[in-house]
Design a protein around this motif. Structure first.
Motif, PDB file in Angstrom:
ATOM      1  N   ASP A 231      49.933 -38.016  -1.382  1.00  0.00           N
ATOM      2  CA  ASP A 231      49.029 -36.977  -0.877  1.00  0.00           C
ATOM      3  C   ASP A 231      49.626 -35.583  -1.085  1.00  0.00           C
ATOM      4  N   GLU A 232      50.889 -35.442  -0.742  1.00  0.00           N
ATOM      5  CA  GLU A 232      51.555 -34.153  -0.934  1.00  0.00           C
ATOM      6  C   GLU A 232      51.637 -33.805  -2.409  1.00  0.00           C
ATOM      7  N   ALA A 233      51.941 -34.802  -3.235  1.00  0.00           N
ATOM      8  CA  ALA A 233      52.058 -34.545  -4.675  1.00  0.00           C
ATOM      9  C   ALA A 233      50.715 -34.113  -5.269  1.00  0.00           C
ATOM     10  N   TRP A 234      49.627 -34.737  -4.856  1.00  0.00           N
ATOM     11  CA  TRP A 234      48.314 -34.303  -5.345  1.00  0.00           C
ATOM     12  C   TRP A 234      48.029 -32.863  -4.929  1.00  0.00           C
ATOM     13  N   ASP A 235      48.376 -32.534  -3.689  1.00  0.00           N
ATOM     14  CA  ASP A 235      48.136 -31.167  -3.214  1.00  0.00           C
ATOM     15  C   ASP A 235      48.940 -30.146  -4.012  1.00  0.00           C
ATOM     16  N   ARG A 236      50.182 -30.487  -4.332  1.00  0.00           N
ATOM     17  CA  ARG A 236      51.068 -29.520  -4.978  1.00  0.00           C
ATOM     18  C   ARG A 236      50.911 -29.502  -6.494  1.00  0.00           C
ATOM     19  N   TYR A 237      50.639 -30.661  -7.081  1.00  0.00           N
ATOM     20  CA  TYR A 237      50.719 -30.760  -8.542  1.00  0.00           C
ATOM     21  C   TYR A 237      49.431 -31.243  -9.202  1.00  0.00           C
ATOM     22  N   GLY A 238      48.389 -31.493  -8.417  1.00  0.00           N
ATOM     23  CA  GLY A 238      47.147 -31.989  -9.004  1.00  0.00           C
ATOM     24  C   GLY A 238      46.564 -31.057 -10.050  1.00  0.00           C
ATOM     25  N   SER A 239      46.797 -29.761  -9.891  1.00  0.00           N
ATOM     26  CA  SER A 239      46.244 -28.797 -10.857  1.00  0.00           C
ATOM     27  C   SER A 239      46.817 -29.000 -12.257  1.00  0.00           C
ATOM     28  N   HIS A 240      48.049 -29.500 -12.351  1.00  0.00           N
ATOM     29  CA  HIS A 240      48.638 -29.760 -13.670  1.00  0.00           C
ATOM     30  C   HIS A 240      47.900 -30.897 -14.379  1.00  0.00           C
TER      31      HIS A 240
END
Length: 323
Positions: A231-240
């Motif tokens: 969940d945290e990874a999607w929030d931080r890096y999903g834009s990539h």
């Protein structure tokens, strides 16, 4: 044991020369790390003139990977055949085959971006005929014997070490690509899970009296990223991931089929879709995938986050696959 792949296309939107150099060097260090931890394949690809710096020279990158590794294979998927001089292409692949001891796998496609053809002043409408000539020429070149090329006798040296030649597959999602592979007796690499095209290819093998086989993506071939907290990874890096997905989707016409084509327009849609997946190590193991494709630097992912993903994959997933 499932095939384990680390994919690199070295995308970095807004890169400086210094930051892109650091990304390239990190990719080589990651390849060496993957090699030491039993990962089977590095996958790379070719695109030209892209604003986000998509890798244009997969064979140069493959050579660097081979210099940094001892066992891992490198798959170029795909080289855009009509954009290459066939004699030089035969030489480059032969040299890499010799350097690596046969670890190079080349998938030859014709691409789907007219602007790439325009960049190299190659006629888009003739791409199929040009691809035929390219493939026929490299196969003759690798024999090391003289042959007729465009009305003159030529000979290409050195010969590659692989027998009868370096592994060369024909990629694509069309019947024309399947026919081309069958006529030349080359393996076929559909760009998506297309059983009907595999059946067509096998019918053409019988028609031409040739032999071949299909390396087809599974019905699910997601691009993976590992994190302790998805969940945290999607929030931080999903834009990539979304940047890469939207870039790739913008190149695809309606008749192009791809195992990793996304229709998402937002990070939430991308996450729900499943083409890109951020998973914990345990979730990754529970997927039951035949091919695990890690994409640690997707869409300009920060290098340190790419390392976190790769280490989780190598240290907590790969050992469990061997048991």
């Amino acid at each position: 044991m499932p095939v384990t792949v680390v994919r690199f296309n070295l995308v970095e939107p807004g890169a400086t020369p210094a930051s892109l150099s650091a990304r390239y060097r990190a990719a080589l260090e990651m390849a060496a790390y993957a090699d030491g931890h039993g990962i089977t394949t590095v996958q790379t690809e070719e695109h030209h003139g892209v604003d986000n710096n998509w890798l244009p020279s997969p064979f140069a990158f493959a050579g660097a990977v081979f210099g940094a590794t001892r066992r891992i294979a490198v798959t170029v998927s795909a080289v855009i055949g009509p954009l290459h001089d066939p004699l030089r292409l035969a030489e480059d692949i032969a040299v890499l085959d010799l350097l690596s001891g046969g670890r190079l796998v080349t998938v030859a496609g014709i691409g789907y971006r007219p602007e790439e053809y325009a960049l190299f002043d190659v006629e888009w409408k003739r791409r199929g005929r040009i691809q035929d000539e390219v493939l026929e020429t490299v196969l003759k070149a690798w024999t090391g014997e003289p042959f007729t090329y465009r009305g003159r006798t030529v000979r290409v040296t050195p010969r590659p070490c692989s027998d009868p030649h370096p592994l060369l597959l024909v990629g694509g999602s069309s019947k024309a690509a399947a026919r081309r592979a069958a006529r030349l007796g080359l393996p076929f690499f559909p760009s998506a899970h297309l059983p009907e095209l595999d059946a067509y290819y096998k019918e053409r093998l019988v028609e031409y009296g040739t032999e071949g086989w299909t390396m087809m993506p599974a019905s699910e071939t997601p691009l993976l990223h590992l994190a302790e907290d998805p969940d945290e990874a999607w929030d931080r890096y999903g834009s990539h991931f979304l940047h890469e997905a939207r870039t790739y989707a913008s190149w695809q016409s309606g008749d192009i089929r791809s195992a990793v084509r996304s229709a998402a327009t937002t990070v939430d849609e991308l996450r729900a879709e499943g083409v890109y997946r951020i998973l914990t190590p345990d979730q990754c193991l529970s997927q039951g995938l035949d091919n695990l494709v890690l994409h640690p630097l997707a869409g300009g992912m920060p290098v340190e986050e790419g390392w976190r993903s790769l280490r989780l994959f190598a240290e907590r997933v790969v050992p469990e696959l061997a048991d």
